[in-house]
Design an enzyme around this catalytic site. Structure first.
Site, PDB file in Angstrom:
ATOM      1  N   LYS A  32      28.333  86.227 -13.673  1.00 35.55           N
ATOM      2  CA  LYS A  32      29.288  86.902 -14.783  1.00 35.55           C
ATOM      3  C   LYS A  32      29.668  88.332 -14.411  1.00 35.55           C
ATOM      4  CE  LYS A  32      28.760  85.407 -18.882  1.00 35.55           C
ATOM      5  NZ  LYS A  32      27.919  85.119 -20.142  1.00 35.55           N
ATOM      6  N   ARG A  50      25.083  89.897 -23.205  1.00 33.74           N
ATOM      7  CA  ARG A  50      24.957  88.288 -22.410  1.00 33.74           C
ATOM      8  C   ARG A  50      24.256  88.354 -21.259  1.00 33.74           C
ATOM      9  NH1 ARG A  50      30.561  89.488 -24.216  1.00 33.74           N
ATOM     10  NH2 ARG A  50      31.260  87.932 -25.966  1.00 33.74           N
ATOM     11  N   GLY A  94      24.892  78.162 -21.962  1.00 28.35           N
ATOM     12  CA  GLY A  94      24.215  77.854 -23.292  1.00 28.35           C
ATOM     13  C   GLY A  94      22.573  77.830 -23.221  1.00 28.35           C
ATOM     14  N   MET A 108      20.771  80.389 -21.881  1.00 25.38           N
ATOM     15  CA  MET A 108      20.320  81.600 -22.315  1.00 25.38           C
ATOM     16  C   MET A 108      20.699  82.441 -23.632  1.00 25.38           C
ATOM     17  SD  MET A 108      19.016  83.183 -18.435  1.00 25.38           S
ATOM     18  CE  MET A 108      20.730  82.779 -17.931  1.00 25.38           C
ATOM     19  N   ARG A 123      34.534  82.361 -14.148  1.00 24.94           N
ATOM     20  CA  ARG A 123      33.590  81.781 -13.140  1.00 24.94           C
ATOM     21  C   ARG A 123      34.396  80.517 -12.491  1.00 24.94           C
ATOM     22  NH1 ARG A 123      29.533  80.178 -18.026  1.00 24.94           N
ATOM     23  NH2 ARG A 123      30.751  78.637 -19.151  1.00 24.94           N
ATOM     24  N   HIS A 174      29.069  72.860 -26.127  1.00 23.38           N
ATOM     25  CA  HIS A 174      27.908  72.773 -25.207  1.00 23.38           C
ATOM     26  C   HIS A 174      27.638  71.416 -24.594  1.00 23.38           C
ATOM     27  CE1 HIS A 174      23.583  71.789 -24.762  1.00 23.38           C
ATOM     28  NE2 HIS A 174      23.627  72.909 -23.994  1.00 23.38           N
ATOM     29  N   ARG A 207      14.958  45.045   5.200  1.00 28.72           N
ATOM     30  CA  ARG A 207      13.800  44.985   4.713  1.00 28.72           C
ATOM     31  C   ARG A 207      13.494  43.452   4.633  1.00 28.72           C
ATOM     32  NH1 ARG A 207      15.850  48.890   1.054  1.00 28.72           N
ATOM     33  NH2 ARG A 207      14.684  50.726   0.962  1.00 28.72           N
ATOM     34  N   ARG A 251      13.579  45.922  10.200  1.00 28.20           N
ATOM     35  CA  ARG A 251      11.979  45.998   9.923  1.00 28.20           C
ATOM     36  C   ARG A 251      11.277  44.883   9.836  1.00 28.20           C
ATOM     37  NH1 ARG A 251      10.123  49.661   4.929  1.00 28.20           N
ATOM     38  NH2 ARG A 251      10.334  47.661   3.853  1.00 28.20           N
ATOM     39  N   GLU A 253       5.858  56.855   9.317  1.00 25.45           N
ATOM     40  CA  GLU A 253       5.663  56.831   7.980  1.00 25.45           C
ATOM     41  C   GLU A 253       4.388  57.454   7.413  1.00 25.45           C
ATOM     42  OE1 GLU A 253       6.309  52.929   6.201  1.00 25.45           O
ATOM     43  OE2 GLU A 253       6.158  51.937   8.315  1.00 25.45           O
ATOM     44  N   SER A 293      12.388  55.763  13.188  1.00 24.84           N
ATOM     45  CA  SER A 293      13.184  55.963  11.937  1.00 24.84           C
ATOM     46  C   SER A 293      12.050  56.465  10.796  1.00 24.84           C
ATOM     47  CB  SER A 293      13.651  54.545  11.491  1.00 24.84           C
ATOM     48  OG  SER A 293      14.337  54.955  10.273  1.00 24.84           O
ATOM     49  N   GLY A 299      10.267  56.975   7.773  1.00 22.30           N
ATOM     50  CA  GLY A 299      10.116  56.302   6.469  1.00 22.30           C
ATOM     51  C   GLY A 299       9.608  57.319   5.489  1.00 22.30           C
ATOM     52  N   THR A 300      10.406  58.202   4.877  1.00 22.33           N
ATOM     53  CA  THR A 300      10.140  59.198   4.140  1.00 22.33           C
ATOM     54  C   THR A 300       9.306  58.872   2.790  1.00 22.33           C
ATOM     55  OG1 THR A 300      12.109  59.643   3.417  1.00 22.33           O
ATOM     56  CG2 THR A 300      11.449  60.887   5.473  1.00 22.33           C
ATOM     57  N   ASN A 301       9.460  57.748   2.322  1.00 28.22           N
ATOM     58  CA  ASN A 301       8.980  57.488   1.135  1.00 28.22           C
ATOM     59  C   ASN A 301       7.638  57.347   1.276  1.00 28.22           C
ATOM     60  OD1 ASN A 301      11.500  56.784   0.501  1.00 28.22           O
ATOM     61  ND2 ASN A 301      11.567  54.530   0.446  1.00 28.22           N
ATOM     62  N   ASP A 302       6.874  56.592   2.397  1.00 22.56           N
ATOM     63  CA  ASP A 302       5.408  56.471   2.495  1.00 22.56           C
ATOM     64  C   ASP A 302       5.040  57.786   3.206  1.00 22.56           C
ATOM     65  OD1 ASP A 302       5.184  54.133   1.520  1.00 22.56           O
ATOM     66  OD2 ASP A 302       4.808  52.816   3.286  1.00 22.56           O
ATOM     67  N   CYS A 334      15.293  56.482   7.124  1.00 20.46           N
ATOM     68  CA  CYS A 334      15.558  55.410   6.129  1.00 20.46           C
ATOM     69  C   CYS A 334      14.937  55.049   4.968  1.00 20.46           C
ATOM     70  CB  CYS A 334      15.256  54.099   6.932  1.00 20.46           C
ATOM     71  SG  CYS A 334      13.564  53.787   7.392  1.00 20.46           S
ATOM     72  N   TYR A 364      20.859  60.099  12.844  1.00 17.52           N
ATOM     73  CA  TYR A 364      21.695  59.590  11.628  1.00 17.52           C
ATOM     74  C   TYR A 364      20.999  59.484  10.347  1.00 17.52           C
ATOM     75  CZ  TYR A 364      18.711  55.271  12.560  1.00 17.52           C
ATOM     76  OH  TYR A 364      17.765  54.278  12.677  1.00 17.52           O
TER      77      TYR A 364
END
Length: 919
Positions: free
Chosen positions: A45, A115, A124, A126, A365, A483, A604, A660, A789, A808, A810-813, A875, A895
């Protein structure tokens, strides 16, 4: 001795000069010290107020306390830098010169609006204080100077109410309690037998002010301050303190805004839109923020202050009607609109006030917009030559593109439905869910697995948790810049505002339109594109873009599709990283190709075992105690797997398909209740007791870290053998078919932590491949790689790369094993971790770049050191999250792979990452 004293004095002087060199206050107006590039210091602002002053727009003068003051405030026990008081007084004096008014003067008083202004807009979240500088004396002077006693006392009662709430803490007990000041006003109106605030006379307002001051004294044990500088520092402190209020913290968590940024505070000379019928105030957008159309869009109120518009207390008029009521002001606003877009080269959201027919600009803005609007504005601004395709790609939040794919109400079902009423369309899309009237009820219902629509008279920042949880938001008051509308657009939520015929009773928990009464828990449907509201649940249908992909709509007939297609082409032109999909069926694969997927990064295979008879044969294999019996069951599964892979290869038409091999622990396939165990026992010809004993024997204390992934293949190589045979026989069938289909299988061995594990499994795959190619007289191009993983795989990636042709991640595990957190159970404490800034965001939504990210980088570097040409991808679910995609680009992956609907998001995020690299 004298020389030493001189040196010491010089050192002290230098130190003092250095301390004074830190500038904490920047002015705007005739003397403007900032510009739009200084958002880190002045907040959005403050930076834009300075910029508007620079380009000679009519900005009331003022000054900005920098974000460094906020940092100092929190680092030094809520105190200020020593030089700040003097800087503020000097800035006030300069505003006094420009306005020819005096702060606190009993004859010609200067009033301020105070403000917040964070680096990123937080609408909205602050606190704001208007009309600061009024007291029992200056209000008399304002009445005399303006010639409008009612106006002066209306400003004073507003100021007392705001200051009493924000600074002095006179607030309701909970979200459903009445505002204390509103109760006092309602009580007076009842006594006077009047309905509207505007019916209060100057004398009535004087009485109201006395009652407000009495309320403050009762609640706080302190009198309302009469000293104007005490008021100013109270307001400044309240704005800085609001940076750490609950709603601001929650908002920052949702949008990844660091707490360390802090907020600036803007102090600006007041101009008055509530001076009578020749005055007004409004909020406008240079384009429609809901759909992006190039029209002047906004709303205003005559004889009102800015908070009246955004708070939704009075429903404002469309900006087009200002041309009738104030033609000169409307014409000037049209000029301002054009000037703002030409200068900022983006859609602007600005606030304005007309004081006695004179226009003033209070802020501008880059406007919050829906995903559809973001795409359309970027697309059309390129066509208008305001920006180029690079700016368009960089500007669209990657997640926004997914909003073009969201469902709409099923047209056939919509024809049968009759709207209860219509409100203002503020957030496009279709939403159905159970009616809820509070944030707490919304969260409770969603926790039970229900979809909800949050229904409020008007929303406030305290409703943020409920808005996040809901499918859609409906309000009976407020306009398109209220808001509810602003926050919903940013969240991508369906929203309908200002539905006047909707009567909401929080006490009875009912929503009434005419004779129709909906109770909490009943279904309601809202259309954020048309504004229509329906009782009951209406089924949804695919979006226009999806209908084009499904062949139900011609591309030429859909402007939305044309925009989507062009944005995607621009993204593909600039990105350097590939985008694949996670898909297990031909239908999913075809959908992903339509969305631009360049291959399958994760199939899978375990998902293929749950249909029809397959689960029975799978259970038969698991329950077998001898290899010969396992092989019999596997033989039955072979045909199903082979047909599945053939369907996938056909759908992908030669694109790479990463399969996999079986990954989950075996217990996931087994029956857990007695009736299911009896049924499987009968199906495979064994006793229920045998099944029960085998289930117990296979039980693991921590199956996630147990007998799964490559460990299964090593213990039972016949499982790997069957799956490899199914893949290669399917590939051979495609290559030898009448109409030859190219194939590119990539076989991925899961949960490898040791090179020897991979070597044993690769040997099985190569052996089966050789057998199939010999038998079918065909050469099948294929690769064998692994999933990284678990941390040890990343740490020893140089060894594993000797055998793996691709990795590859496996970022979940990898996230679970690195952080020691279960993604299924972490929800119980992650909200606290985010609130305490232990974790900036959920590491299962957006990759933990500092921790898990280091392992990914290590895997990349070590893998390439051994095998420079190794193919690298990701993946896990992070593959479709924009910040994670950008991280993947930075660390050098070839990728990313994600679910089909996230493919366009990943394509756009990958392009943005590549363009950021060039910069």
């Amino acid at each position: 001795m004298a020389t030493k004293t001189k040196k010491a004095k010089k050192a002290v002087t230098k130190k003092a000069a250095k301390a004074k060199a830190v500038q904490y206050v920047y002015e705007f107006g005739r003397k403007t010290q900032g510009n739009s590039k200084m958002k880190e210091l002045l907040g959005g602002k403050g930076a834009n107020l300075a910029e508007m002053a620079r380009i000679k727009l009519p900005v009331p003068p003022g000054f900005t306390l920098t974000t460094e003051v906020c940092t100092y405030f929190y680092d030094n026990k809520l105190s200020y830098p020593k030089t700040l008081v003097a800087e503020v007084k000097a800035a006030v004096a300069n505003v006094e010169k420009q306005t020819k008014k005096i702060f606190g003067d009993a004859k010609n008083p200067l009033l301020f609006g105070v403000r917040s202004g964070a680096r990123e807009s937080m609408p909205g979240m602050m606190d704001t204080i208007l009309n600061l500088g009024l007291n029992d004396k200056t209000v008399v002077a304002l009445a005399e100077k303006s010639g409008n006693e009612r106006f002066a006392y209306d400003c004073y009662r507003r100021f007392i109410q705001m200051y009493g709430d924000v600074v002095m803490g006179v607030q309701p007990a909970d979200e459903n309690a009445h505002e204390p000041f509103d109760e006092v006003m309602d009580g007076l109106k009842k006594e006077l037998k009047i309905k509207n605030d505007s019916d209060l006379t100057a004398d009535d307002l004087k009485e109201l002010i006395k009652r407000y001051q009495k309320l403050i004294k009762q609640v706080t044990k302190s009198a309302f301050p009469q000293n104007v500088y005490e008021q100013l520092w109270g307001a400044v402190g309240a704005v800085f303190s609001s940076w750490q209020n609950e709603r601001a913290i929650l908002y920052r968590q949702k949008y990844g805004i660091p707490a360390a940024w802090g907020t600036a505070v803007n102090v600006q000379a007041m101009v008055f839109g509530n001076l009578g019928d020749t005055s007004g105030t409004g909020v406008a957008f240079t384009r429609d923020p809901a759909n992006g159309e190039n029209v002047f869009y906004g709303e205003y109120l005559i004889n009102a202050q800015g908070e009246d518009v955004v708070a939704g207390v009075r429903t404002p008029k469309e900006i087009s009607k200002l041309a009738e009521e104030m033609p000169d002001a409307h014409a000037e606003l049209e000029e301002v609109r054009a000037k703002l877009e030409a200068h900022f080269k983006d859609m602007q959201d600005f606030e304005f006030t007309v004081e006695d027919n004179k226009l003033y600009m209070l802020q501008t803005r880059n406007g919050k917009r829906t995903g559809l609007a973001a795409v359309r504005i970027a697309y059309e601004m390129v066509k208008e030559k305001l920006i180029d395709d690079v700016a368009a790609v960089k500007r669209i939040p990657a997640d926004s593109i997914s909003s073009l794919l969201v469902p709409i109400f099923d047209p056939a079902e919509l024809k049968k439905a009759k709207p209860l009423t219509t409100g203002l369309p503020a957030g496009p899309g279709a939403a159905s869910g159970h009616v809820v009237f509070s944030a707490a009820a919304a969260e409770a219902q969603v926790a039970k697995g229900n979809k909800v629509v949050l229904c409020r008279v008007e929303t406030s920042p305290e409703d943020l948790r409920g808005m996040i949880a809901s499918e859609g938001i409906l309000t009976s008051r407020g306009g398109v810049s209220s808001h509810a509308a602003l926050v919903a657009r940013q969240m991508g939520k369906v929203c309908v505002c200002g539905a006047h015929e909707v009567v909401i009773d929080y006490g009875k928990k009912t929503l009434t339109v005419g004779k129709t009464v909906l109770r909490e828990g009943d279904f309601i449907s809202i259309d954020g594109t048309s504004g229509h509201i329906f009782a009951g649940a209406i089924p949804t249908a695919p979006s226009e873009v999806s209908q084009v992909f499904n062949g139900k709509l011609k591309p030429a007939k859909s402007y939305t599709y044309q925009m989507f297609d062009q944005i995607m082409k621009w993204a593909d032109k600039h990105r350097t990283m590939g985008v694949r999909t996670n898909a297990d069926t031909p239908a999913q694969a075809k959908q992903a190709i339509a969305f631009g997927a360049e291959g399958i990064g994760l199939c899978r295979t375990e998902h293929m075992f749950f249909e029809g008879d397959r689960i029975t044969f799978m259970r038969e294999m698991i329950l077998a105690t001898e290899e010969v019996d396992r092989r019999k069951a596997l033989k039955k599964l072979l045909k199903f797997q082979r047909d599945d892979f053939k369907g996938l290869f056909k759908a992908m038409e030669g694109r790479p398909v990463t399969v996999r091999l079986l990954d989950p622990p075996l217990h996931e396939f087994l029956p857990h209740d007695d009736s299911a165990r009896r049924a499987i026992a009968e199906a495979i010809g064994v006793t229920p007791e045998f099944v029960s004993d085998r289930v117990k024997a296979l039980h693991e204390q921590n199956p996630m870290l147990g007998h799964r992934g490559c460990r299964l293949g090593i213990t039972y190589p016949e499982i790997t053998e069957m799956q490899a045979r199914a893949i290669f026989e399917a590939a051979a069938a495609c290559l030898t078919a009448k109409k030859k289909i190219k194939v590119s299988p990539e076989i991925m061995i899961p949960l490898v932590g040791f090179k020897k594990e991979l070597d044993l499994q690769v040997a099985v795959v190569h052996k089966v491949a050789a057998e199939v190619m010999e038998a079918k007289k065909v050469k099948i191009p294929y690769m064998v790689g692994t999933m990284i993983e678990i941390p040890r795989a990343a740490l020893t990636a140089n060894e594993i790369a000797e055998s793996a042709e691709f990795f590859s991640f496996g970022t979940n595990d990898l996230t679970q094993t690195t952080l020691g957190m279960s993604r299924d159970d972490a929800g119980s404490f992650l909200p606290d971790y985010k609130e305490l800034d232990i974790l900036p965001q959920n590491p299962f939504d957006s990759i933990d770049q500092t921790g898990v990210g280091q392992l990914v980088q290590m895997g990349v570097d070590k893998g390439r050191a051994t095998r420079p040409e190794i193919k690298l991808g990701i993946c896990g679910e992070h593959g479709g999250e924009p910040n994670s995609v950008k991280f993947c680009h930075r660390v050098g992956l070839n990728y990313v792979s994600c679910s089909p609907p996230r493919v366009p998001v990943a394509r756009l995020a990958a392009a943005q990452a590549a363009l950021a690299d060039k910069k």
